[in-house]
Design an enzyme around this catalytic site. Structure first.
Site, PDB file in Angstrom:
ATOM      1  N   ASP A  82      24.809  41.286  37.362  1.00 45.16           N
ATOM      2  CA  ASP A  82      26.258  41.074  37.387  1.00 45.16           C
ATOM      3  C   ASP A  82      26.939  41.825  36.242  1.00 45.16           C
ATOM      4  O   ASP A  82      26.319  42.625  35.543  1.00 45.16           O
ATOM      5  CB  ASP A  82      26.516  39.557  37.311  1.00 45.16           C
ATOM      6  N   HIS A  83      28.216  41.506  36.018  1.00 42.17           N
ATOM      7  CA  HIS A  83      29.086  42.181  35.049  1.00 42.17           C
ATOM      8  C   HIS A  83      28.350  42.673  33.794  1.00 42.17           C
ATOM      9  O   HIS A  83      27.770  41.886  33.058  1.00 42.17           O
ATOM     10  CB  HIS A  83      30.184  41.220  34.569  1.00 42.17           C
ATOM     11  N   GLU A 147      33.684  48.010  38.626  1.00 41.08           N
ATOM     12  CA  GLU A 147      34.937  47.254  38.709  1.00 41.08           C
ATOM     13  C   GLU A 147      36.077  48.079  38.137  1.00 41.08           C
ATOM     14  O   GLU A 147      35.956  48.685  37.066  1.00 41.08           O
ATOM     15  CB  GLU A 147      34.827  45.926  37.953  1.00 41.08           C
ATOM     16  N   GLU A 155      34.283  33.931  32.461  1.00 41.66           N
ATOM     17  CA  GLU A 155      32.946  33.703  32.990  1.00 41.66           C
ATOM     18  C   GLU A 155      31.926  34.362  32.100  1.00 41.66           C
ATOM     19  O   GLU A 155      32.063  35.535  31.740  1.00 41.66           O
ATOM     20  CB  GLU A 155      32.807  34.240  34.420  1.00 41.66           C
ATOM     21  N   HIS A 199      38.091  34.287  38.003  1.00 44.63           N
ATOM     22  CA  HIS A 199      36.846  33.524  37.927  1.00 44.63           C
ATOM     23  C   HIS A 199      37.172  32.043  37.766  1.00 44.63           C
ATOM     24  O   HIS A 199      38.107  31.678  37.064  1.00 44.63           O
ATOM     25  CB  HIS A 199      35.994  33.977  36.734  1.00 44.63           C
ATOM     26  N   HIS A 236      35.286  39.482  43.750  1.00 38.87           N
ATOM     27  CA  HIS A 236      34.899  38.656  42.610  1.00 38.87           C
ATOM     28  C   HIS A 236      35.803  37.419  42.536  1.00 38.87           C
ATOM     29  O   HIS A 236      36.933  37.428  43.017  1.00 38.87           O
ATOM     30  CB  HIS A 236      34.988  39.449  41.301  1.00 38.87           C
ATOM     31  N   GLY A 238      35.293  34.448  44.003  1.00 38.76           N
ATOM     32  CA  GLY A 238      35.460  33.888  45.342  1.00 38.76           C
ATOM     33  C   GLY A 238      35.504  32.374  45.387  1.00 38.76           C
ATOM     34  O   GLY A 238      35.953  31.795  46.390  1.00 38.76           O
ATOM     35  N   ASN A 258      31.295  36.922  45.266  1.00 40.73           N
ATOM     36  CA  ASN A 258      30.691  36.086  44.233  1.00 40.73           C
ATOM     37  C   ASN A 258      31.263  34.674  44.317  1.00 40.73           C
ATOM     38  O   ASN A 258      32.476  34.500  44.384  1.00 40.73           O
ATOM     39  CB  ASN A 258      30.992  36.647  42.839  1.00 40.73           C
TER      40      ASN A 258
END
Length: 337
Positions: A82-83, A147, A155, A199, A236, A238, A258
């Site tokens: 992830d990120h 992104e 997050e 998020h 993102h 979600g 996500n």
């Protein structure tokens, strides 16, 4: 069809196994991912992480675990990270080192894909760094998620709660510039474009999601390239989204969503309810309402109450797969793709 990117950014073999169980039961191809913080937790909070060493170790351990057990569930699995912000690039480099070593031995990378989140940097630097890494990833068939635009909220230590609201909506020309640059290197990339995403879960009305603008992005890039629906888009933040918002996003090219916050809470619910129901049996090792000499091991054994969390997580993952139209999309077999 959407492909569910399920989190709780797997923090343990328990959460990973629950996701695989739900995917098997739903006949749903699935994406399992780990975050930088979740990876450090996977390795153990007692390890130092000043140079991302725990995050590297944990991510690699999670990927090996998923590879070891996924075949038994008979579901195609994408292993994703992830990120990764600019300050976390040593983590990214460590995972790529592991991918290259695994590829040299097995002909495939350890992970399937990785995400770079350089949305805090200038657009130019964001694209430049993504180009650099995709050139390294392409020869070993890795997918890159990037992104552009900012996902609000907080997050895993990345706090965007105070960003300007306009930053939560990516512009079509920004999307085209990313597509133009990366498509020269490899077709294997996706774009997390911001359309009001945040998020976490918030009170209804506080988040202004506009998944319909993803259609505008597709049309804009179609006109520039002459290709029909050329973008692979990512949703993102979600968690908490309505079924209509999800359906609109998928219709407009979202292939990955996500749902970290919702699945974290789902994992808690089963354990919480077990503890509340059986509180009188969890006060000591011996002695309960059935008798002062009665043992309580069958209540405090972690395999019992952790399993309750897995059950409620499985249920939430199945719901998310259904929301994305990602159910009965794969015939379960003994082979792992």
């Amino acid at each position: 069809m959407g492909v569910l990117d399920i989190v709780p950014n797997v923090t343990s073999s328990s959460t990973a196994n629950a996701v695989l169980e739900a995917a098997r039961d739903s006949k749903s191809p699935i994406i399992i991912q780990c975050s930088q913080g979740g990876s450090a937790y996977y390795a153990g909070k007692g390890l130092p992480n000043g140079n991302q060493e725990a995050s590297i170790t944990g991510a690699i351990a999670a990927a090996h675990h998923v590879r070891a057990v996924a075949a038994s569930y008979g579901i195609p699995v994408v292993m994703h990270s992830d990120h990764c912000a600019k300050k976390l690039l040593p983590w990214f480099d460590g995972m790529l080192d592991a991918d290259e070593a695994y590829f040299k031995e097995h002909g495939v990378p350890l992970f399937s894909s990785h995400m770079l989140d350089l949305s805090e940097e200038s657009k130019e630097e964001n694209i430049e760094i993504c180009e650099k890494y995709l050139k390294r990833m392409a020869p070993i068939n890795l997918w890159l998620e990037m992104e552009i635009g900012i996902t609000g909220g907080e997050e895993d230590g990345v706090d965007n709660t105070g960003v300007d609201n306009a930053s939560l909506y990516t512009q079509p020309d920004d999307i085209f510039q990313v597509h133009e640059a990366l498509s020269k290197i490899s077709p294997n990339f996706s774009i997390a474009a911001a359309f009001g995403n945040v998020h976490g879960v918030y009170k209804p009305g506080n988040v202004k999601l506009r998944p319909e603008i993803l259609h505008n992005h597709q049309v804009y890039v179609e006109q520039k390239t002459g290709k029909t629906k050329p973008l692979f888009l990512v949703f993102h933040g979600g968690s908490g989204s309505t079924k209509d918002e999800i359906a609109t996003a998928v219709q407009n090219g979202v292939v990955k969503m996500n749902v970290d916050t919702d699945t974290q809470f789902a994992y808690l619910v089963g354990m919480r309810d077990f503890f509340k129901k059986n509180a009188a049996y969890l006060q000591s090792q011996v002695g309960n309402p059935d008798g002062e000499d009665k043992p309580n091991k069958k209540y405090y054994d972690p395999r019992v109450w952790v399993r309750e969390g897995e059950k409620t997580l499985v249920t939430r993952v199945k719901e998310a797969c259904s929301d994305l139209g990602n159910v009965s999309e794969y015939r379960v077999s003994s082979s792992f793709l």
